[in-house]
Design a protein around this motif. Sequence first.
Motif, short mmCIF file in Angstrom:
data_model
loop_
_atom_site.label_atom_id
_atom_site.label_comp_id
_atom_site.label_asym_id
_atom_site.label_seq_id
_atom_site.Cartn_x
_atom_site.Cartn_y
_atom_site.Cartn_z
N CYS A 134 0.86 -1.18 0.00
CA CYS A 134 0.00 0.00 0.00
C CYS A 134 0.89 1.23 0.00
CB CYS A 134 -0.89 -0.01 1.24
SG CYS A 134 -2.05 1.37 1.27
N ALA A 147 -2.93 0.96 -4.19
CA ALA A 147 -2.49 -0.42 -4.06
C ALA A 147 -1.50 -0.65 -5.20
CB ALA A 147 -3.66 -1.38 -4.17
N LEU A 259 -6.33 1.26 4.10
CA LEU A 259 -5.83 -0.10 4.35
C LEU A 259 -6.99 -1.10 4.43
CD1 LEU A 259 -2.90 0.86 6.69
CD2 LEU A 259 -2.68 -0.59 4.66
N PHE A 262 -7.79 -1.76 0.93
CA PHE A 262 -6.73 -2.62 0.37
C PHE A 262 -7.04 -4.09 0.67
CE2 PHE A 262 -2.26 -2.63 -1.18
CZ PHE A 262 -1.99 -3.97 -1.02
N PRO A 269 -1.49 -6.51 2.63
CA PRO A 269 -0.34 -5.80 2.04
C PRO A 269 0.98 -6.27 2.66
CG PRO A 269 -1.43 -4.39 3.66
CD PRO A 269 -2.21 -5.68 3.61
N LEU A 272 3.25 -0.95 4.25
CA LEU A 272 2.74 0.39 3.97
C LEU A 272 3.97 1.19 3.61
CD1 LEU A 272 0.65 2.71 4.01
CD2 LEU A 272 1.15 2.99 6.44
#
Length: 327
Positions: A134, A147, A259, A262, A269, A272
């Motif tokens: 992310c 993303a 998030l 995501f 993910p 970050l």
Amino acid sequence: MIILGIETTCDETAAAVVTRSDEAIGRILSNVVLSQIAEHAEYGGVVPEIAARAHVEALDHVIAAAMAEAECSFAALDGVAAAAGPGLIGGVIVGLTTAKAIALTHAKPLIAVNHLEAHALTARLTDATPFPYCLFLASGGHTQILAVRGVGDYVRLGGTVDDAIGEAFDKTAKLLGLGYPGGPLVEKEAARGDAARFALPRPMSGRRDADFSLSGLKTALRLEAQKIAPLSDQDVADLCAAFQQAVVDVVMDRLRAGLRMFRDQVGAPNALVCAGGVAANQALRKVLHRVATEAGTQLVAPPPALCTDVAPRARWPLDQVAKGAAA
Ligand code: KG4
Ligand code: ZN
């Protein structure tokens, strides 16, 4: 693979020689940056025409210095890359046509790089971060949550509907008479200010989407400043602290939403990743850490100097660049 990269999208003229093999962490063999901040400072922001002319004057020297420092010849390059936009068009044209000329003369491939994609993929170079991750991109011109699923494979999860975060920092600095570029100056003032003194809004907080809106925050700050004008040094510091805290709170809320999106759309993910000049802000970095940990992932924050358009932020006086070019 050895690449010469050229960056002229805004107010710094930069050239770097970078090498990377497969999925490994890349090595920056040289990275020469000529800042134009002094040329623009008296106008309180970047003047596109001055920027373009300054790129014309400096770019060949900056490239020569980067090649000399990397001890690399044009013949040894595998390609020539240049930021091809978005950016200030006069500067982009200078960098891209110079890259084209070098590529053509030495029969090397030209790689036209999207400015935002370069920010998105910096973590691949510095940390070899695996896809998907992310991205939180916050610069003077852009604020986005993406993303990143692969090279060329991006899903936009959120973004600003008006000002970019860096732009809001810059406008706040201008309003308070701090100068340009505003972000680092606001951060410095905020460190000795009382954030609780002014109740500023947290725009968009609590929404399900991951969008930002910053122009209202800027207006709220202006109204608070007008109420207590003329401003003392402490007033300025307190206003900066309140503004920065509001931005930090908004970023925390919006990134949590990003998030969540995501996870729904892409899965877990691997990191970050933050990028863009604003990611150099220490208060912001702290909350990015917190949000990443909460989401069960890690924060990948390239060194502040590599979060901006160019790196490292060494200030090269032109005569030194010229000397480097002659070496
Ligand atoms: O990524 P960048 O170097 O250039 C582009 O805009 O593409 O970002 C520059 C922006 C400016 O708006 C600047 O004020 C902001 O990043 N910035 C900061 C900080 N350092 C730079 N904003 C907040 N805190 C900082 N420490
Ligand atoms: Zn940028």
